[in-house]
Design a protein around this motif. Structure first.
Motif, PDB file in Angstrom:
ATOM      1  N   VAL A 100       0.821  -1.221   0.000  1.00 24.03           N
ATOM      2  CA  VAL A 100       0.000   0.000   0.000  1.00 24.03           C
ATOM      3  C   VAL A 100       0.850   1.264   0.000  1.00 24.03           C
ATOM      4  CG1 VAL A 100      -2.018  -1.086   1.032  1.00 24.03           C
ATOM      5  CG2 VAL A 100      -0.233  -0.166   2.528  1.00 24.03           C
ATOM      6  N   THR A 101       2.090   1.148  -0.495  1.00 24.10           N
ATOM      7  CA  THR A 101       2.969   2.309  -0.575  1.00 24.10           C
ATOM      8  C   THR A 101       2.338   3.369  -1.468  1.00 24.10           C
ATOM      9  OG1 THR A 101       4.880   0.841  -0.355  1.00 24.10           O
ATOM     10  CG2 THR A 101       5.297   3.080  -1.149  1.00 24.10           C
ATOM     11  N   ARG A 102       2.279   4.604  -0.973  1.00 28.12           N
ATOM     12  CA  ARG A 102       1.701   5.708  -1.740  1.00 28.12           C
ATOM     13  C   ARG A 102       2.668   6.889  -1.682  1.00 28.12           C
ATOM     14  NH1 ARG A 102      -3.082   3.349   0.582  1.00 28.12           N
ATOM     15  NH2 ARG A 102      -4.898   3.372  -0.832  1.00 28.12           N
ATOM     16  N   ASP A 151       3.355   8.972  -4.142  1.00 28.70           N
ATOM     17  CA  ASP A 151       2.881  10.102  -4.939  1.00 28.70           C
ATOM     18  C   ASP A 151       1.546   9.724  -5.567  1.00 28.70           C
ATOM     19  OD1 ASP A 151       3.609   8.276  -6.906  1.00 28.70           O
ATOM     20  OD2 ASP A 151       5.527   9.275  -7.272  1.00 28.70           O
ATOM     21  N   GLY A 176       1.674   6.381  -7.096  1.00 28.40           N
ATOM     22  CA  GLY A 176       1.611   5.326  -6.093  1.00 28.40           C
ATOM     23  C   GLY A 176       0.197   5.071  -5.620  1.00 28.40           C
ATOM     24  N   GLU A 177      -0.593   6.132  -5.534  1.00 33.67           N
ATOM     25  CA  GLU A 177      -1.995   6.000  -5.156  1.00 33.67           C
ATOM     26  C   GLU A 177      -2.740   5.133  -6.166  1.00 33.67           C
ATOM     27  OE1 GLU A 177      -5.166   7.061  -2.531  1.00 33.67           O
ATOM     28  OE2 GLU A 177      -3.152   7.932  -2.439  1.00 33.67           O
ATOM     29  N   GLU A 191      -1.394   2.980  -8.263  1.00 31.59           N
ATOM     30  CA  GLU A 191      -0.854   1.626  -8.261  1.00 31.59           C
ATOM     31  C   GLU A 191      -1.447   0.800  -7.119  1.00 31.59           C
ATOM     32  OE1 GLU A 191       3.301   2.230  -8.031  1.00 31.59           O
ATOM     33  OE2 GLU A 191       3.499   2.927 -10.110  1.00 31.59           O
ATOM     34  N   ALA A 192      -1.603   1.406  -5.953  1.00 33.98           N
ATOM     35  CA  ALA A 192      -2.195   0.695  -4.819  1.00 33.98           C
ATOM     36  C   ALA A 192      -3.642   0.299  -5.131  1.00 33.98           C
ATOM     37  CB  ALA A 192      -2.134   1.568  -3.562  1.00 33.98           C
ATOM     38  N   PRO A 208      -5.703   5.977   3.227  1.00 32.47           N
ATOM     39  CA  PRO A 208      -4.246   5.894   3.387  1.00 32.47           C
ATOM     40  C   PRO A 208      -3.851   5.628   4.837  1.00 32.47           C
ATOM     41  CG  PRO A 208      -4.854   7.799   2.050  1.00 32.47           C
ATOM     42  CD  PRO A 208      -6.125   7.268   2.642  1.00 32.47           C
TER      43      PRO A 208
END
Length: 399
Positions: free
Chosen positions: A23-25, A27, A30-31, A33-34, A65
């Protein structure tokens, strides 16, 4: 390692849905991708028959998040009625995955959670300190506004270099430093008693660090480690300091793991206080004797990966056959099979035992599994391992 966070799963109705997600965000990308990772595992769960209402709840959880910076993961476990476990993992899984079935997939979560260290970062200066709490799963217990600020109340902290007046000012300043350090130590002692962290990381102004260290109670000093390079406020090289803190946490993890393995080796060597081999571990789990379940790291994909155990409705009701459960008074529909790793962790959880993963070869574990015992009696399985043997065969006897 404490498994209290898994207790909400005990006695809950199957089936279970277990999701491990990166759940890495970092940027906006990343949001997205999650979100894509969740949609992919959701499709898998839908094909396997997971209830839509449960998946909707899990999706709502993942949409919020974590507030954790840097790479990290998350595990969510739901039973037939909804989410029971939602935990941040300090390391993201190598591959996001999801399982829908009669039992939760616990071993990867337990393995990841073993890396967690519940600690408080104490950044001090001559006026006071900031206390930032980090849970054992790598997530901070609150946002920045909830970091505790401790101000000593003595603000005459600057020395002046001019004659007799300066000497009085110096004395007053040093007295203020000491009073402020006492105030920080008092609050820290109270918080440590309340929250029982694994580690207290002390950093900041060199003189203030020394004063606080000298003032803290023994129960704080026992878990305190000094890490240079930090400071209260701005001006810190954050990346360099974070690396030093990470090293301190790694050292603590190694000490914690080695303390358990040392107990295991000692008990194994004297033939009392530790057992190994699946049958013996099952026996002491059934009897509530286990203080720490010990598993080889390869157990996740090796010795126990394809094994199943019979279990009853209670965590300590387990065995390798139906006959074992018959002997425990469990019969009929109350009996079911679980993956061996899940059954062992479930039994450990049922007696408030911990779980430690050992590097392969660091301790001798028959079948990749062992246990450190709380107590033993004449009917406890006993292990004896020769210190020198040409063929490394083990000697085992039951007393």
């Amino acid at each position: 390692m404490d498994l209290h966070w898994l207790k909400p799963l005990l006695g809950r109705p199957a089936p279970f849905t277990t999701v491990y997600l990166d759940v890495t965000r970092a940027d906006v990308a990343g949001e997205a991708e999650a979100a894509d990772r969740w949609r992919a595992v959701r499709r898998t769960l839908e094909r396997d028959g997971a209830p839509a209402a449960v998946l909707d709840e899990i999706g709502e959880r993942f949409a919020v998040p974590t507030g954790v910076k840097g790479p990290h993961g998350r595990v969510i476990v739901a039973d037939a009625e909804g989410v029971r476990v939602d935990r941040v993992l300090s390391e993201p899984p190598a591959q996001s995955s999801a399982v829908f079935g009669p039992a939760p997939a616990l071993l990867p979560a337990v393995r990841a959670a073993e890396e967690g260290v519940h600690h408080v970062l104490v950044e001090v200066d001559r006026n006071g300190a900031d206390l930032t709490w980090h849970t054992g799963d790598g997530a901070r217990t609150g946002d920045a506004s909830e970091v505790e600020h401790v101000d000593g109340g003595h603000d005459d902290v600057h020395k002046v270099k001019d004659g007799a007046l300066s000497r009085r000012n110096q004395t007053r300043a040093e007295d203020s430093w000491e009073r402020n350090a006492e105030a920080v130590a008092a609050v820290l002692g109270k918080r440590v008693a309340e929250r029982s962290p694994d580690l207290v990381v002390l950093t900041g102004d060199v003189r203030a660090v020394a004063l606080v260290r000298d003032e803290v109670d023994q129960h704080v000093r026992a878990v305190l480690v000094e890490v240079p390079g930090g400071a209260r406020g701005e001006g810190v090289k954050r990346d360099a300091f974070a690396a030093k803190v990470a090293d301190a946490l790694d050292s603590f993890r190694n000490r914690r793991r080695e303390a358990v393995l040392a107990r295991f080796r000692e008990g194994q060597g004297r033939g009392d206080g530790a057992v190994t081999a699946l049958d013996d571990v099952i026996e002491v789990l059934r009897r509530g004797q286990v203080d720490e379940l010990v598993l080889h790291e390869s157990t996740l994909t090796g010795a126990l990966a394809d094994k199943e155990l019979w279990v009853g409705p209670e965590p300590l009701q387990l065995g390798t056959s139906i006959a074992d459960l018959d002997a425990l008074g469990v019969s009929g529909d109350a009996r079911r099979k679980l993956p061996a790793g899940v059954a062992l962790v479930r039994a450990a959880l049922g007696q408030d035992a911990g779980v430690t993963f050992a590097e392969d070869g660091s301790v001798e574990l028959v079948g990749g599994v062992g246990a450190v015992l709380r107590w033993s009696d004449g009917s406890t399985p006993s292990e004896s391992v020769p210190t020198q043997s040409a063929d490394q065969r083990r000697l085992r006897n039951v007393v």
